[in-house]
Scaffold this motif. Structure first.
Motif, PDB file in Angstrom:
ATOM      1  N   LEU A 126       0.825  -1.204   0.000  1.00  0.00           N
ATOM      2  CA  LEU A 126       0.000   0.000   0.000  1.00  0.00           C
ATOM      3  C   LEU A 126       0.864   1.261   0.000  1.00  0.00           C
ATOM      4  CD1 LEU A 126      -2.895   0.991  -0.034  1.00  0.00           C
ATOM      5  CD2 LEU A 126      -2.851   1.023   2.458  1.00  0.00           C
ATOM      6  N   GLY A 127       1.987   1.192   0.656  1.00  0.00           N
ATOM      7  CA  GLY A 127       2.896   2.334   0.657  1.00  0.00           C
ATOM      8  C   GLY A 127       3.333   2.715  -0.748  1.00  0.00           C
ATOM      9  N   ASN A 128       3.483   1.716  -1.616  1.00  0.00           N
ATOM     10  CA  ASN A 128       3.899   1.981  -2.989  1.00  0.00           C
ATOM     11  C   ASN A 128       2.788   2.587  -3.831  1.00  0.00           C
ATOM     12  OD1 ASN A 128       6.463   0.996  -2.495  1.00  0.00           O
ATOM     13  ND2 ASN A 128       5.934  -1.100  -3.084  1.00  0.00           N
ATOM     14  N   GLN A 129       1.566   2.683  -3.267  1.00  0.00           N
ATOM     15  CA  GLN A 129       0.462   3.317  -3.971  1.00  0.00           C
ATOM     16  C   GLN A 129       0.493   4.846  -3.793  1.00  0.00           C
ATOM     17  OE1 GLN A 129      -2.108   1.617  -5.839  1.00  0.00           O
ATOM     18  NE2 GLN A 129      -0.561   0.014  -5.673  1.00  0.00           N
ATOM     19  N   GLY A 130       1.441   5.329  -3.006  1.00  0.00           N
ATOM     20  CA  GLY A 130       1.561   6.766  -2.792  1.00  0.00           C
ATOM     21  C   GLY A 130       2.131   7.479  -4.007  1.00  0.00           C
ATOM     22  N   LYS A 131       2.368   8.784  -3.840  1.00  0.00           N
ATOM     23  CA  LYS A 131       2.883   9.608  -4.930  1.00  0.00           C
ATOM     24  C   LYS A 131       4.167  10.286  -4.487  1.00  0.00           C
ATOM     25  CE  LYS A 131       1.541  13.382  -8.049  1.00  0.00           C
ATOM     26  NZ  LYS A 131       0.465  14.350  -8.408  1.00  0.00           N
ATOM     27  N   SER A 132       5.157  10.257  -5.341  1.00  0.00           N
ATOM     28  CA  SER A 132       6.439  10.871  -5.020  1.00  0.00           C
ATOM     29  C   SER A 132       6.313  12.392  -5.087  1.00  0.00           C
ATOM     30  CB  SER A 132       7.502  10.392  -6.006  1.00  0.00           C
ATOM     31  OG  SER A 132       8.745  10.997  -5.716  1.00  0.00           O
ATOM     32  N   GLU A 133       6.663  13.053  -3.989  1.00  0.00           N
ATOM     33  CA  GLU A 133       6.612  14.507  -3.916  1.00  0.00           C
ATOM     34  C   GLU A 133       7.848  15.037  -3.199  1.00  0.00           C
ATOM     35  OE1 GLU A 133       2.951  15.452  -1.971  1.00  0.00           O
ATOM     36  OE2 GLU A 133       1.763  15.339  -3.816  1.00  0.00           O
ATOM     37  N   SER A 134       8.335  16.193  -3.641  1.00  0.00           N
ATOM     38  CA  SER A 134       9.477  16.873  -3.005  1.00  0.00           C
ATOM     39  C   SER A 134      10.684  15.952  -2.874  1.00  0.00           C
ATOM     40  CB  SER A 134       9.074  17.398  -1.618  1.00  0.00           C
ATOM     41  OG  SER A 134       7.960  18.262  -1.722  1.00  0.00           O
ATOM     42  N   GLY A 135      10.875  15.118  -3.866  1.00  0.00           N
ATOM     43  CA  GLY A 135      12.032  14.236  -3.869  1.00  0.00           C
ATOM     44  C   GLY A 135      11.913  13.033  -2.964  1.00  0.00           C
TER      45      GLY A 135
END
Length: 395
Positions: A343-352
């Motif tokens: 589920l953590g990998n369903q997040g979105k990369s932001e601010s590096g």
């Protein structure tokens, strides 16, 4: 000159009444003497009969005598009067919004039982599952979920919450075709639980399992688990966790010398009260099991916007009493937490930051927000009662 109302004498009133009665009787005999008379030929003003279609009445009763027509007309008139005087239904004890319904028609609870589109409804179900198990899943974990589902008998309704949008792919498993599939991308199990597991929807089930997808169940049997839950009077529980796989809390660690345990020794300073979390009245949110009664309370405590559920495990004790006796860990039926960060990998990369980092930050933030809300709500309650709030309300 003033205008004065004309008062009729009693004798005049009686005369009017007698004349009216004579007119009614005369009209009746007049009608009987013309048995083939049709109502439309009377050419009466429609304003006298605004609610009825005279042509319809004649067509419906063609060939009948005027006497029969008058009887039919009388029946319609009584129906109209009864309609205007009908007693309005208002039942305050009905569920909110259903007060206008007669109690005998109100069905306030439901379930996930599957019904046919044909045949008699009372013959739809060969069995009525007594328990409910839900998994929040992605297709990559299908082998793990397949192994887990096989640990649950036909006494369990299976519900899969899909966070990756893949549902029909699961039909490779025979059991999937009778499971309930609910799919919304990138949502957590507590988001699903708040929206699809309302207590009135799952009221048919004695126990509700709300589990993650990364649990090893080689040493778990659902029927034996529930037998121990009932034996030890647990309203909220979880299986013991394999002690060699990165435990966070001593309370949820499996013990090899007991069926069930309800308290634990934690690090110094972690437990101000041995009856409070994390030393007692505590299970984690990865694999909780709720009785129907406990779930009714916990569902209302789940916040609509705090989707990760962090902090719930410390607060669930508020839903049972005494919590340190009715919340426990079943050691004899244990699982392995595989810690798959799906589920953590369903997040979105932001601010590096990597996707999982943003998810973890929100988890921690939600925990603090939940604690603040619970404390504020309890303090407001005590103040309203004129009572000094206790120093700590979240354990």
């Amino acid at each position: 000159m003033g205008i004065f109302p004309i008062r009729r004498k009693p004798n005049e009133m009686m005369r009017v009444l007698v004349i009216t009665c004579i007119g009614v009787v005369f009209g009746f005999f007049l009608g009987v003497s013309f048995p083939t008379l049709t109502l439309p030929k009377l050419n009466l003003p429609s304003s006298l009969f605004p609610s009825f279609d005279l042509t319809y009445i004649e067509d419906k009763y063609t060939g009948l005598s005027t006497h029969a027509l008058l009887n039919a007309w009388s029946s319609l008139g009584r129906a109209a009067i009864n309609g205007f005087n009908e007693t309005r239904i208002w039942v305050p004890t009905n569920p909110r919004g259903a007060e206008r319904l007669p109690p005998g028609i109100v069905v306030s609870e439901s379930d996930f039982y599957l019904h046919r589109l044909w045949g008699s409804p009372d013959k739809d179900l060969k069995i009525r599952p007594k328990y409910l198990v839900t998994f929040t899943v992605g297709y990559k974990q299908r082998k793990n979920i397949n192994a887990a589902v096989k640990k649950f008998s036909d006494d369990f309704t299976i519900v899969l919450f899909h966070y990756d949008g893949q549902t029909t792919e699961w039909d490779e498993f025979e059991w999937s075709r009778t499971a309930i599939h609910i799919s919304v991308p990138k949502q957590t199990k507590w988001w699903y639980a708040k929206r699809f597991l309302h207590p009135d929807i799952v009221a048919s089930y004695d126990y509700i399992f709300i589990w993650d997808e990364d649990l090893g169940v080689e040493h778990f049997n659902a029927e034996q688990y529930l037998r121990l839950v009932k034996k030890h009077g647990l309203e909220i529980s979880q299986p013991g966790l394999e002690p060699n796989n990165g435990l966070t809390w001593q309370m949820t660690k499996r013990r090899g010398d007991s069926e069930v345990h309800k308290d634990a020794e934690e690090k110094h300073g972690w437990c101000n009260d041995p009856h409070l979390p994390p030393c007692a009245a505590f299970v984690e949110i990865m694999a909780p099991v709720f009785s129907r009664r406990a779930w009714r309370c916990v569902w209302y405590m789940i916040q609509n916007d705090l989707v990760h559920g962090w902090g719930l495990d410390f607060a669930m004790r508020k839903c049972v009493e005494p919590a340190h006796e009715k919340i426990g860990v079943v050691d004899a039926q244990w699982i392995v937490h595989q810690s798959v960060p799906s589920l953590g990998n369903q997040g979105k990369s932001e601010s590096g930051k990597a996707p999982w980092e943003g998810v973890r930050e929100r988890c921690k933030k939600e925990w603090m927000m939940f604690q603040d809300r619970m404390t504020s709500a309890e303090n407001a309650y005590y103040v309203a009662l004129g009572i000094d709030p206790p120093n700590s309300t979240t354990g």
